[in-house]
Design an enzyme around this catalytic site. Structure first.
Site, PDB file in Angstrom:
ATOM      1  N   ASP A 149      40.979  37.928  35.936  1.00 23.93           N
ATOM      2  CA  ASP A 149      41.359  37.273  37.450  1.00 23.93           C
ATOM      3  C   ASP A 149      40.326  36.035  37.460  1.00 23.93           C
ATOM      4  O   ASP A 149      40.859  34.937  38.073  1.00 23.93           O
ATOM      5  CB  ASP A 149      40.721  38.248  38.706  1.00 23.93           C
ATOM      6  CG  ASP A 149      41.767  39.243  38.617  1.00 23.93           C
ATOM      7  OD1 ASP A 149      42.898  38.996  38.260  1.00 23.93           O
ATOM      8  OD2 ASP A 149      41.450  40.393  39.363  1.00 23.93           O
ATOM      9  N   ARG A 150      38.914  36.019  37.219  1.00 23.76           N
ATOM     10  CA  ARG A 150      38.099  34.739  37.619  1.00 23.76           C
ATOM     11  C   ARG A 150      37.445  34.325  36.332  1.00 23.76           C
ATOM     12  O   ARG A 150      36.925  34.795  35.496  1.00 23.76           O
ATOM     13  CB  ARG A 150      36.891  35.359  38.371  1.00 23.76           C
ATOM     14  CG  ARG A 150      37.401  35.747  39.828  1.00 23.76           C
ATOM     15  CD  ARG A 150      36.510  36.289  40.690  1.00 23.76           C
ATOM     16  NE  ARG A 150      35.533  37.387  40.152  1.00 23.76           N
ATOM     17  CZ  ARG A 150      36.111  38.878  40.122  1.00 23.76           C
ATOM     18  NH1 ARG A 150      37.061  38.977  40.365  1.00 23.76           N
ATOM     19  NH2 ARG A 150      35.248  39.787  39.678  1.00 23.76           N
ATOM     20  N   GLU A 275      42.106  42.600  52.958  1.00 20.37           N
ATOM     21  CA  GLU A 275      42.045  41.429  51.673  1.00 20.37           C
ATOM     22  C   GLU A 275      43.160  40.906  51.740  1.00 20.37           C
ATOM     23  O   GLU A 275      44.255  41.422  52.121  1.00 20.37           O
ATOM     24  CB  GLU A 275      41.616  42.232  50.357  1.00 20.37           C
ATOM     25  CG  GLU A 275      40.227  42.619  50.099  1.00 20.37           C
ATOM     26  CD  GLU A 275      40.128  42.983  48.529  1.00 20.37           C
ATOM     27  OE1 GLU A 275      41.064  42.810  47.865  1.00 20.37           O
ATOM     28  OE2 GLU A 275      39.181  43.362  48.415  1.00 20.37           O
ATOM     29  N   GLU A 276      43.410  39.908  51.021  1.00 22.48           N
ATOM     30  CA  GLU A 276      44.470  39.060  50.719  1.00 22.48           C
ATOM     31  C   GLU A 276      45.631  39.093  51.818  1.00 22.48           C
ATOM     32  O   GLU A 276      46.844  39.554  51.682  1.00 22.48           O
ATOM     33  CB  GLU A 276      45.071  39.713  49.393  1.00 22.48           C
ATOM     34  CG  GLU A 276      44.041  39.406  48.312  1.00 22.48           C
ATOM     35  CD  GLU A 276      44.592  40.133  47.295  1.00 22.48           C
ATOM     36  OE1 GLU A 276      44.185  39.852  46.066  1.00 22.48           O
ATOM     37  OE2 GLU A 276      45.513  41.030  47.065  1.00 22.48           O
ATOM     38  N   ARG A 291      45.897  43.388  52.732  1.00 27.82           N
ATOM     39  CA  ARG A 291      45.956  44.733  52.140  1.00 27.82           C
ATOM     40  C   ARG A 291      44.420  45.514  52.243  1.00 27.82           C
ATOM     41  O   ARG A 291      43.418  44.814  52.325  1.00 27.82           O
ATOM     42  CB  ARG A 291      45.732  44.065  50.601  1.00 27.82           C
ATOM     43  CG  ARG A 291      45.317  44.844  49.261  1.00 27.82           C
ATOM     44  CD  ARG A 291      45.334  44.133  48.126  1.00 27.82           C
ATOM     45  NE  ARG A 291      44.615  45.277  47.266  1.00 27.82           N
ATOM     46  CZ  ARG A 291      44.713  44.505  45.770  1.00 27.82           C
ATOM     47  NH1 ARG A 291      45.170  43.539  45.619  1.00 27.82           N
ATOM     48  NH2 ARG A 291      44.418  45.325  44.831  1.00 27.82           N
ATOM     49  N   ASP A 292      44.830  46.710  52.216  1.00 25.75           N
ATOM     50  CA  ASP A 292      43.513  47.642  52.354  1.00 25.75           C
ATOM     51  C   ASP A 292      43.312  48.264  51.142  1.00 25.75           C
ATOM     52  O   ASP A 292      44.004  49.086  50.588  1.00 25.75           O
ATOM     53  CB  ASP A 292      43.703  48.853  53.353  1.00 25.75           C
ATOM     54  CG  ASP A 292      42.395  49.851  53.345  1.00 25.75           C
ATOM     55  OD1 ASP A 292      41.737  50.129  52.551  1.00 25.75           O
ATOM     56  OD2 ASP A 292      42.239  50.277  54.590  1.00 25.75           O
ATOM     57  N   GLY A 296      43.367  53.108  52.925  1.00 29.14           N
ATOM     58  CA  GLY A 296      44.753  53.070  53.604  1.00 29.14           C
ATOM     59  C   GLY A 296      45.752  52.581  52.704  1.00 29.14           C
ATOM     60  O   GLY A 296      46.003  51.759  51.906  1.00 29.14           O
ATOM     61  N   ASP A 322      51.917  49.970  50.989  1.00 28.09           N
ATOM     62  CA  ASP A 322      51.166  49.577  49.975  1.00 28.09           C
ATOM     63  C   ASP A 322      51.542  50.298  48.705  1.00 28.09           C
ATOM     64  O   ASP A 322      52.389  51.216  48.834  1.00 28.09           O
ATOM     65  CB  ASP A 322      49.589  49.855  50.414  1.00 28.09           C
ATOM     66  CG  ASP A 322      48.741  49.039  49.642  1.00 28.09           C
ATOM     67  OD1 ASP A 322      49.102  48.250  48.623  1.00 28.09           O
ATOM     68  OD2 ASP A 322      47.370  49.105  50.130  1.00 28.09           O
ATOM     69  N   ARG A 368      53.714  48.543  40.086  1.00 25.15           N
ATOM     70  CA  ARG A 368      54.086  47.615  40.867  1.00 25.15           C
ATOM     71  C   ARG A 368      55.207  47.270  40.239  1.00 25.15           C
ATOM     72  O   ARG A 368      55.583  46.426  39.257  1.00 25.15           O
ATOM     73  CB  ARG A 368      52.863  46.433  40.653  1.00 25.15           C
ATOM     74  CG  ARG A 368      51.799  46.649  41.246  1.00 25.15           C
ATOM     75  CD  ARG A 368      50.821  45.362  40.968  1.00 25.15           C
ATOM     76  NE  ARG A 368      49.518  45.707  41.726  1.00 25.15           N
ATOM     77  CZ  ARG A 368      48.273  45.018  41.558  1.00 25.15           C
ATOM     78  NH1 ARG A 368      48.522  43.707  40.928  1.00 25.15           N
ATOM     79  NH2 ARG A 368      47.204  45.424  42.311  1.00 25.15           N
ATOM     80  N   TYR A 402      52.502  40.895  43.573  1.00 28.73           N
ATOM     81  CA  TYR A 402      52.044  40.605  45.055  1.00 28.73           C
ATOM     82  C   TYR A 402      53.318  40.102  45.562  1.00 28.73           C
ATOM     83  O   TYR A 402      54.518  39.775  44.794  1.00 28.73           O
ATOM     84  CB  TYR A 402      51.207  39.361  44.660  1.00 28.73           C
ATOM     85  CG  TYR A 402      49.746  39.681  44.459  1.00 28.73           C
ATOM     86  CD1 TYR A 402      49.284  41.050  44.011  1.00 28.73           C
ATOM     87  CD2 TYR A 402      48.557  38.812  44.700  1.00 28.73           C
ATOM     88  CE1 TYR A 402      47.860  41.356  43.880  1.00 28.73           C
ATOM     89  CE2 TYR A 402      47.347  39.312  44.492  1.00 28.73           C
ATOM     90  CZ  TYR A 402      47.117  40.266  43.967  1.00 28.73           C
ATOM     91  OH  TYR A 402      45.752  40.689  43.850  1.00 28.73           O
TER      92      TYR A 402
END
Length: 470
Positions: A149-150, A275-276, A291-292, A296, A322, A368, A402
């Site tokens: 990701d980073r 988040e997000e 987003r949790d 959740g 979600d 996903r 996403y």
């Protein structure tokens, strides 16, 4: 016939042809003048009439040619004016395809960036697709390991909506491994988060130059929306998170004017996780569905007023949106608390339609894959399970990822309400497929006054690529 007679004969014929040609041209000119005279144009072949309107959003250009008028609508926007964006969201019956970039299919033989987290945002004159590159191209050795990701190589770039994220048309926006972007009517504002996990910095750019910064305040991966921020009457709003992804973190709302931060508010949300966020303007406020990543399977909802006061809770609907999540029948919604007791998650979105809600979700409950959008009656305000519409965008045989929201401003759409739109990322490669890389393409849909048939606008790239076989 002697040579002199031949020369005289040929000369006479040539002269006759020249005279005939001149007569034809004279007749043509006379006919043209007569036709134009009947058209009432006073002999002017081309006339452009410009009519001013109260709205400075278009010029009507009328070109008259012979007896035919061609009307063109030329978009015009005064770049010294802020967008309003305080209108209500349009009520829609379905979502029609707006664009599809096919970036991975094209990238098998084209110079296309390895990307993740694509999103769309619009100005008064255009929509652009923003994306986080990995500083590498598809089907190239530098694409190895891009599941991460980073990294210091990640940058935010953009293209016109519908274009693939290619090196020839992409525009650099910011150095970033997390980002958001929006247009206030005058210029683009982008926020790019980069740096080490413990001391990340968010750099605000306005009109292409750095104008402000936000430093990590909790020292735990400062991050932002990965979708469009929201501008209303010159002020732009976005949400940031700093802290753990799997327990209580810290959340802030930021407000900027022309790239300078003019306000911020901490969001108190004990027991909840944000988040997000996917945000959009509606009735003069900013509505976010987030987003949790803690517990959740219902999504947090954050409604922001221009003075930075806010209301925070969860999407009330009695259906989870979600991933991963449990069975619909076993889920009971809540407007205030996380429900479902499932960790992890995926960025998603929702749109309020009065008291109803359009909510997007993967078709699979555990991975996903697939994507559908549901309209739940009274789902914004009650724990209703009543689906009044459902539309499939990606079938469950294909990968998704996403998803997020944006709107078409009235200056762009010509409507008196904000058109709700969403995008779906379709992730390919690692960790689900046997490649050395991870990247994505996207499909973009916008609200219309008609129901739209189910179909699968999936990614469609054939994997593995050549680089994966070496």
């Amino acid at each position: 016939m002697n040579p002199n007679q031949k020369i005289i004969t040929i000369g006479s014929i040539s002269l006759g042809l020249v005279v005939f040609n001149v007569l034809l041209h004279v007749v043509s000119i006379i006919v043209t003048v007569l036709v134009l005279g009947r058209g009432g144009n006073n002999g002017i072949c081309n006339e452009t009439v410009v009519r001013e309107y109260n709205e400075t959003v278009r010029i009507e250009k009328i070109t008259q040619w012979h007896n035919t008028s061609v009307v063109e609508y030329v978009p015009y926007w005064n770049e010294g004016t802020f967008m309003n964006n305080s209108e209500a969201i349009c009520d829609v019956k379905g979502f029609a395809p707006f664009s599809k970039d096919n970036g991975i299919r094209i990238g098998s033989r084209g110079h296309v960036f390895v990307i993740r987290e694509p999103f769309v945002s619009c100005s008064p004159t255009e929509c652009r697709t923003f994306f986080l590159t990995q500083g590498s191209l598809l089907n190239d050795r530098h694409s190895n390991g891009t599941v991460k990701d980073r990294s210091p190589f990640r940058t935010l770039m953009s293209v016109e909506v519908g274009q693939s994220p290619n090196v020839y048309q992409a525009r650099f926006e910011a150095v970033a491994w997390s980002a958001t972007a929006c247009h206030d009517g005058k210029k683009w504002m982008t926020i790019g988060v980069t740096g080490p996990d413990s001391k990340a910095v968010a750099v605000v750019h306005y009109g292409g130059v750095p104008t402000d910064v936000v430093n990590s305040w909790a020292g735990d991966i400062l991050r932002t929306q990965e979708s469009s921020c929201t501008c209303i009457q010159g002020n732009c709003y976005w949400v940031m998170t700093d802290g753990p992804a799997n327990r209580q973190a810290q959340y802030r709302i930021y407000k900027a004017n022309q790239g300078k931060i003019v306000g911020q508010t901490d969001v108190s949300f004990n027991g909840g996780h944000i988040e997000e966020c996917s945000c959009y303007p509606n009735d003069g406020k900013v509505e976010c569905v987030c987003r949790d990543n803690w517990t959740g399977t219902n999504r947090p909802v954050l409604v922001i007023s221009p003075d930075l006061s806010y209301r925070v809770g969860y999407l009330c609907a009695g259906l989870p949106s979600d991933t991963p999540r449990g069975e619909d029948a076993q889920f009971t919604g809540s407007c205030t608390s996380p429900m479902g007791n499932q960790g992890y998650g995926v960025k998603g979105f929702g749109f309020r339609q009065g008291t109803d809600v359009w909510m997007g979700r993967t078709i699979s409950r555990t991975s996903r894959s697939g994507f559908e959008i549901l309209r739940v009656k009274n789902g914004w305000t009650q724990t209703s399970k009543e689906q009044v519409r459902k539309q499939v965008v990606v079938d469950n045989l294909n990968w998704s990822g996403y998803s997020g929201s944006f709107t078409l401003p009235v200056e762009l759409s010509g409507k008196d309400c904000l058109v709700p739109c969403f995008w779906v990322e379709m992730i390919r490669g690692k960790p689900e497929e046997k490649t050395i890389w991870t990247s994505s393409s996207s499909i973009v849909m916008c609200g219309v006054d008609y129901e739209v048939a189910d179909w699968s606008w999936h990614d469609g790239a054939i994997l593995p690529f050549d680089i994966d076989k070496m």
